[in-house]
Design a protein around this motif. Structure first.
Motif, PDB file in Angstrom:
ATOM      1  N   ILE A   1      43.082  42.173  28.660  1.00 47.80           N
ATOM      2  CA  ILE A   1      42.497  40.913  29.663  1.00 47.80           C
ATOM      3  C   ILE A   1      43.561  40.356  29.712  1.00 47.80           C
ATOM      4  O   ILE A   1      43.125  39.536  31.180  1.00 47.80           O
ATOM      5  N   LYS A   2      44.231  39.350  29.430  1.00 51.90           N
ATOM      6  CA  LYS A   2      45.136  38.748  29.373  1.00 51.90           C
ATOM      7  C   LYS A   2      45.956  38.649  30.831  1.00 51.90           C
ATOM      8  O   LYS A   2      46.423  37.774  31.767  1.00 51.90           O
ATOM      9  N   TRP A   3      46.385  39.728  31.471  1.00 57.06           N
ATOM     10  CA  TRP A   3      47.200  39.454  32.305  1.00 57.06           C
ATOM     11  C   TRP A   3      46.017  39.400  33.635  1.00 57.06           C
ATOM     12  O   TRP A   3      46.983  39.022  34.568  1.00 57.06           O
ATOM     13  N   ALA A   4      44.853  38.985  33.919  1.00 58.26           N
ATOM     14  CA  ALA A   4      43.898  38.995  34.277  1.00 58.26           C
ATOM     15  C   ALA A   4      43.504  37.565  34.686  1.00 58.26           C
ATOM     16  O   ALA A   4      42.072  36.304  34.798  1.00 58.26           O
TER      17      ALA A   4
ATOM     18  N   LEU B   1      40.824  32.593  27.544  1.00 57.29           N
ATOM     19  CA  LEU B   1      39.537  33.188  26.973  1.00 57.29           C
ATOM     20  C   LEU B   1      38.947  34.711  27.561  1.00 57.29           C
ATOM     21  O   LEU B   1      38.919  34.315  29.011  1.00 57.29           O
ATOM     22  N   ALA B   2      38.115  35.495  27.131  1.00 60.15           N
ATOM     23  CA  ALA B   2      37.638  36.517  27.786  1.00 60.15           C
ATOM     24  C   ALA B   2      37.181  36.361  28.556  1.00 60.15           C
ATOM     25  O   ALA B   2      36.628  36.570  29.831  1.00 60.15           O
ATOM     26  N   THR B   3      35.910  35.277  28.621  1.00 61.73           N
ATOM     27  CA  THR B   3      35.203  34.388  29.139  1.00 61.73           C
ATOM     28  C   THR B   3      35.879  34.368  30.303  1.00 61.73           C
ATOM     29  O   THR B   3      35.207  33.740  31.150  1.00 61.73           O
ATOM     30  N   ASP B   4      36.795  32.876  30.134  1.00 59.59           N
ATOM     31  CA  ASP B   4      37.278  33.561  31.659  1.00 59.59           C
ATOM     32  C   ASP B   4      37.275  34.417  32.496  1.00 59.59           C
ATOM     33  O   ASP B   4      37.646  33.978  34.014  1.00 59.59           O
ATOM     34  N   VAL B   5      37.620  35.327  32.518  1.00 57.69           N
ATOM     35  CA  VAL B   5      37.997  36.094  33.129  1.00 57.69           C
ATOM     36  C   VAL B   5      36.124  37.415  33.326  1.00 57.69           C
ATOM     37  O   VAL B   5      36.331  37.821  34.454  1.00 57.69           O
ATOM     38  N   LEU B   6      35.504  37.698  31.995  1.00 61.03           N
ATOM     39  CA  LEU B   6      34.881  38.875  32.443  1.00 61.03           C
ATOM     40  C   LEU B   6      33.356  37.738  31.643  1.00 61.03           C
ATOM     41  O   LEU B   6      33.238  36.751  31.483  1.00 61.03           O
ATOM     42  N   THR B   7      32.750  39.214  32.411  1.00 58.37           N
ATOM     43  CA  THR B   7      30.582  38.449  32.589  1.00 58.37           C
ATOM     44  C   THR B   7      29.424  39.333  32.519  1.00 58.37           C
ATOM     45  O   THR B   7      30.256  40.167  32.520  1.00 58.37           O
TER      46      THR B   7
END
Length: 849
Positions: free
Chosen positions: A378-381, A396-402
């Motif tokens: 995930i961190k590449w995104a 954080l993963a929450t910065d990218v996905l919901t």
């Protein structure tokens, strides 16, 4: 007795009337009866199949799926099942079954309906090849007489073989061979008894009793066939009991594709359609064997796909594809139904985000499978802004996905990760430089989204990939690899374009007089222009045409020296092959052989060979150094060696590729292109330098590779072309929209230490795909030794001046020369002190590299 006589007379009269009626019917339909002997040479409609050079099925074209089989290839129990179902007295009657006809007639009289056809297998063959399925008396009459004629012309085994191969069995499957593959993915010999019974029950109702469309009706039909087999004592009660309890296992199986190479198969299909016409190409049962090597094709596809993903991901994440829910998630079945509306391709799958925590996320695919995306996936995104700008690295993963978002995921070999559909385009193609055989060809990232074949159709600006050809022309005019060319700004502009054109280096750094080898290895722009001026514009264009470039694509101005011509990747790899094969321009080809349905070879490739029999060898026109080199060759060839020259070079009917540069010229350019990868100098002494493709040295780790990067203005096209003695490969990366730039990327705090950043360029954008491919393609093969051709000598030169030197330290090196062109003057002592001519070629900006 009187009544008896009257009865006999009546029956006799009826008999005569019957015979007369049959005779009348025969002579009535006789003009319309075809010649049944044509069945001996019947051509079954079979699809076009395309294979790799090593026999892997690439693709299959045609409306009808048919796999013709011989009689002795059909399992005995399958034959029993067919006969017990369709024609139990097949081997006893002569084409028609009187008992069946009487039964059908009785039903017709008693019910008034033509529900029983009473057709034997022979009659069905007659109808299938010559008649329609209309239930008319005239058609039935023709069918009967044709059946009788067929029985006289063909053996029972031949008739049954035609029936087994001709019958339509549903789902585009014609014949039992195709049915076994379509419904069970098996060869005939692998079928079980229930499966054979299922196939045997299909001819009468291929759609209504189809096990894929109507499983319950198909089950009843299969069990009825098994009952007939039991009744005819072809199976035992125990076999019947076991087979009738077997579940329906039929599922649709497409053609068993061994190698996915859609751009290659489309080229082969187009070729045969143009050669034979669409109907013949699709139904004639032709097999096309291409030159593509299955392993190299898979290596190329993987390298291109990985490189495109890498480019796309370093430029940022463009976000979800849609929102499936906002607060309360729907039922699993509803989520799966929504996901099924988007198809998967190229190893990417649509997925719904179920949960997200600090460093992981759970997603579900259309199949209902749930996967965890770890932080490394995930961190590449970081956020995509433009092709030149990216947002900050997520923490954080929450910065990218919901939760509720629909996204793309893929397995990168180690983990499941977040992905997205790339927008950038790419192409890769490899030739065997010795005969032009195309060993792999990938015309784009996804044939599913674009059938545009960029290898053969996309003409893009070449950039610095053109420079080896510019320097080859200069070598032909008298330059050497040690010739000093002034690496200084050009003050005299070229005005042929209507405006003053002053080329600059990129980066805009100049180092004074520099050896040709270094200028090519570091892709110094002003040196390439000066080399072209030395050769002359007309002579340079003439030389480029010899390399296979279309003169219509070559502008008549000095921008040609920096790659302004627009060409296809196939043209580029063909031209680069001349350096790998010793100076010959081979013709690329991709069809090795075409075989007809009967096994006749109707076309075989006759490629151009990169060699010239000794008795045909002639010095190149306008190449004084070729003749000079020949003076140093051994001219004591024996008569027997001359006799064997053609055999060693090729067969007597071989075609030979034209020589476009001398073997010595090709060798020198190849050696200079190795410096593009390996650089030169002595790093311990402060004189070391990199070529523009130094990453290839770290990845491929072979000394027999050579190559050249290429980037156009504003990074709209990026190239890497290179070779070893066995393979020549070109990679192109860009956008299909010529107006879009590949851009640049900033450093990603979440990225790897060796991540690519700053301006996109040939070495960084196209190079990684070439590096990965060549590493895999050449793995396990020995490194080819350097073997200078006759007419090449070496001499130790001074690195600063290119003159001869007696020193053996870091200020000197051995250099190759065409015999007679090596320096004759030694460097003076005062000149030896000025040895630091090397420039710092930063990788931050590689335009025109």
């Amino acid at each position: 007795m009187k009544w008896f006589k009257r009865l006999v007379i009546a029956f006799f009269s009826l008999g005569l009337l019957g015979v007369g009626a049959i005779a009348a019917a025969y002579f009535y339909v006789l003009p319309d009866l075809p010649d049944v002997t044509t069945l001996k040479t019947v051509k079954l409609q079979t699809p076009l199949r395309i294979y790799s050079s090593d026999g892997k099925l690439i693709s299959q074209f045609g409306e009808k799926r048919r796999i013709p089989v011989k009689y002795d290839e059909v399992p005995e129990q399958l034959i029993n099942a067919v006969l017990d179902t369709e024609d139990a007295r097949f081997f006893e009657h002569r084409g028609i079954d009187p008992i069946g006809i009487i039964r059908a007639a009785f039903i017709l009289v008693t019910t008034g309906k033509k529900s029983q056809g009473a057709s034997t297998i022979t009659q069905q063959v007659a109808r299938g090849f010559f008649l329609t399925r209309d239930k008319t008396y005239i058609r039935k009459t023709k069918e009967i007489f044709l059946a009788l004629k067929i029985e006289q012309a063909l053996s029972k085994q031949e008739i049954l073989t035609l029936y087994l191969n001709r019958s339509f069995l549903g789902n585009r499957a014609y014949g039992v061979g195709a049915a076994a593959q379509v419904y069970y993915g098996k060869e005939l010999s692998e079928l079980t008894l229930p499966e054979m019974a299922m196939i045997a029950g299909l001819p009468q109702s291929p759609s209504a009793a189809n096990p894929i469309r109507n499983a319950s009706r198909a089950l009843n039909r299969r069990n009825w066939v098994l009952g007939r087999m039991l009744e005819k004592r072809n199976i035992t009660q125990a076999q019947y009991n076991e087979a009738t309890q077997a579940p329906i296992t039929a599922t649709y199986h497409g053609a068993v594709i061994d190698l996915y190479a859609p751009y290659v198969s489309e080229m082969a299909r187009d070729y045969l359609v143009e050669k034979l016409g669409e109907e013949e190409a699709y139904t004639g049962g032709y097999d096309i064997y291409t030159t593509v090597d299955s392993k190299l094709q898979m290596d190329a596809q993987k390298a291109l796909r990985n490189n495109v993903y890498a480019y796309d991901e370093r430029h940022g994440y463009r976000g979800r594809t849609k929102v499936l829910w906002v607060e309360t998630p729907p039922k699993v079945a509803e989520i799966r139904a929504k996901l099924k509306q988007t198809g998967s391709f190229q190893g990417m799958y649509p997925a719904a985000v179920l949960t997200v925590d600090e460093t992981t996320a759970q997603v579900m695919t259309a199949k209902g499978d749930v996967y965890e995306l770890p932080w490394d996936g995930i961190k590449w995104a970081r956020r995509f802004i433009t092709n030149k700008r990216q947002g900050k690295a997520p923490k954080l993963a929450t910065d990218v996905l919901t939760p509720g978002e629909q996204v793309w995921i893929r397995n990168n070999g180690d983990i499941w990760q977040l992905s997205q559909v790339p927008l950038v385009a790419s192409a890769i193609v490899t030739l065997d430089p010795h005969d032009g055989a195309i060993k792999n060809l990938v015309g784009g990232f996804s044939f599913y989204t674009s059938q545009y074949n960029r290898v053969t159709q996309a003409k893009r600006q070449l950039g610095s990939n053109i420079k080896p050809f510019i320097y080859a022309a200069a070598l032909q005019k008298g330059y050497t690899l040690s010739t000093l060319i002034n690496n200084a700004p050009i003050n005299k502009p070229d005005t042929r374009q209507g405006t003053a054109w002053r080329p600059k280096n990129s980066p805009d750094v100049y180092g004074g007089p520099t050896r040709l080898r270094v200028g090519l290895a570091q892709s110094i722009n002003v040196m390439s222009v000066r080399a072209m001026r030395y050769s002359g514009l007309d002579a340079t264009i003439a030389q480029l045409v010899k390399f296979g470039f279309d003169p219509a694509d070559l502008p008549r101005n000095e921008s040609i020296a920096l790659g302004s011509p627009s060409v296809t990747p196939l043209q580029v790899v063909t031209a680069f092959s001349t350096f790998a094969n010793g100076g010959y321009l081979v013709e690329p080809y991709f069809i090795k052989q075409i075989v007809s349905a009967s096994g006749e070879v109707i076309e075989t490739a006759n490629p151009t060979l990169a060699c010239t029999p000794a008795e045909l060898e002639q010095p190149l026109i306008d190449d004084p150094f070729a003749a000079m080199a020949n003076e140093f060759q051994d001219d004591t060839t024996s008569e027997s060696e001359a006799d064997n020259a053609v055999t060693q070079c090729g067969a007597e009917d071989s075609r030979f590729a034209p020589r476009v540069i001398s073997e010595q010229n090709a060798f020198l350019i190849s050696e200079a292109l190795k410096s593009v990868i390996w650089g030169g100098g002595d790093w311990n002494k402060g004189t070391g330098w990199n070529g523009t493709a130094w990453r290839a040295a770290r990845v491929v780790k072979r000394r027999d590779i050579a190559g050249k990067t290429g980037t156009t203005n504003e990074s709209r096209d990026t190239w890497f072309s290179g070779f070893n003695p066995k393979l020549a490969t070109t990679v192109w990366v860009g956008f299909d929209d010529h107006g879009k730039e590949l851009g640049r990327t900033s450093w990603n705090a979440n990225g790897a230490k060796n991540q690519i950043s700053q301006a996109e360029a040939g070495a960084k954008t196209a190079g990684p795909a070439w590096n990965e491919f060549m590493k895999d393609a050449l793995a396990g093969t020995p490194v080819e030794p350097v073997t200078p051709p006759e007419g090449i000598v070496s001499a130790r030169i001074d690195l600063a001046t290119g003159k001869l030197t007696r020193k053996t330290d870091h200020t000197s090196r051995f250099e190759y020369f065409i015999a007679g062109t090596e320096p004759t003057e030694y460097v003076a002592e005062q000149e030896e002190d000025n040895s630091n001519i090397f420039i710092d070629t930063s990788e931050e900006d590689e335009l025109f590299q």
